[in-house]
Scaffold this motif. Sequence first.
Motif, PDB file in Angstrom:
ATOM      1  N   LEU A  42      40.307  40.142  36.463  1.00 16.63           N
ATOM      2  CA  LEU A  42      41.627  40.060  36.489  1.00 16.63           C
ATOM      3  C   LEU A  42      41.771  40.767  37.992  1.00 16.63           C
ATOM      4  O   LEU A  42      41.584  42.094  38.217  1.00 16.63           O
ATOM      5  N   VAL A  43      42.409  39.977  39.086  1.00  8.73           N
ATOM      6  CA  VAL A  43      42.819  40.649  40.430  1.00  8.73           C
ATOM      7  C   VAL A  43      44.278  40.463  40.443  1.00  8.73           C
ATOM      8  O   VAL A  43      45.110  39.464  40.077  1.00  8.73           O
ATOM      9  N   THR A  44      44.860  41.762  40.873  1.00  7.72           N
ATOM     10  CA  THR A  44      46.149  41.905  41.016  1.00  7.72           C
ATOM     11  C   THR A  44      46.305  42.419  42.495  1.00  7.72           C
ATOM     12  O   THR A  44      45.857  43.439  42.785  1.00  7.72           O
ATOM     13  N   ILE A  45      47.091  41.783  43.275  1.00 10.04           N
ATOM     14  CA  ILE A  45      47.410  42.187  44.534  1.00 10.04           C
ATOM     15  C   ILE A  45      49.040  42.391  44.627  1.00 10.04           C
ATOM     16  O   ILE A  45      49.738  41.721  44.363  1.00 10.04           O
ATOM     17  N   TYR A  46      49.454  43.674  44.880  1.00 10.07           N
ATOM     18  CA  TYR A  46      50.797  44.005  44.710  1.00 10.07           C
ATOM     19  C   TYR A  46      51.331  45.092  45.754  1.00 10.07           C
ATOM     20  O   TYR A  46      50.312  45.622  46.503  1.00 10.07           O
ATOM     21  N   THR A  92      41.627  45.670  40.224  1.00  8.34           N
ATOM     22  CA  THR A  92      40.878  44.751  39.576  1.00  8.34           C
ATOM     23  C   THR A  92      40.578  45.428  38.077  1.00  8.34           C
ATOM     24  O   THR A  92      40.301  46.444  37.796  1.00  8.34           O
ATOM     25  N   THR A  93      40.208  44.459  37.231  1.00  3.98           N
ATOM     26  CA  THR A  93      39.713  44.929  35.944  1.00  3.98           C
ATOM     27  C   THR A  93      38.802  43.797  35.356  1.00  3.98           C
ATOM     28  O   THR A  93      38.950  42.757  35.467  1.00  3.98           O
ATOM     29  N   THR A  94      37.629  44.261  35.114  1.00  7.26           N
ATOM     30  CA  THR A  94      36.669  43.410  34.426  1.00  7.26           C
ATOM     31  C   THR A  94      36.014  44.126  33.203  1.00  7.26           C
ATOM     32  O   THR A  94      35.808  45.298  33.235  1.00  7.26           O
TER      33      THR A  94
END
Length: 106
Positions: A42-46, A92-94
């Motif tokens: 899970l990729v988040t750019i914020y 990121t969450t893996t």
Amino acid sequence: MATYRNITTDDSTVTTISGGGTGKGSVKFIKITNKSNSLSTLVTIYLRDFKTNGNPTYDIVKTLMPPQTNLVLDDQLMLVYDGKQFDMRLATTTSGGNADLSIIIK
């Protein structure tokens, strides 16, 4: 100048892409590659408002990247922000193992 990073940790990782109170924040291009053969990340750019200590944050993109995929962000209107108020960050969450991401930022 380009920045190259690798993320190879499990659980959650937050990386500052750019910012820090230096005026106009501008990123022209971000490419993220999930090099894992089996794990989605899970990729988040914020944007994080550092004047309010990160509350609230504003998501630019949040997506689950399957193994062996790329994500390219090149819309410069979407990637320009006020660097005097915000940092651009990548979270990121893996689950189930270690992430294996390659990141290019220009």
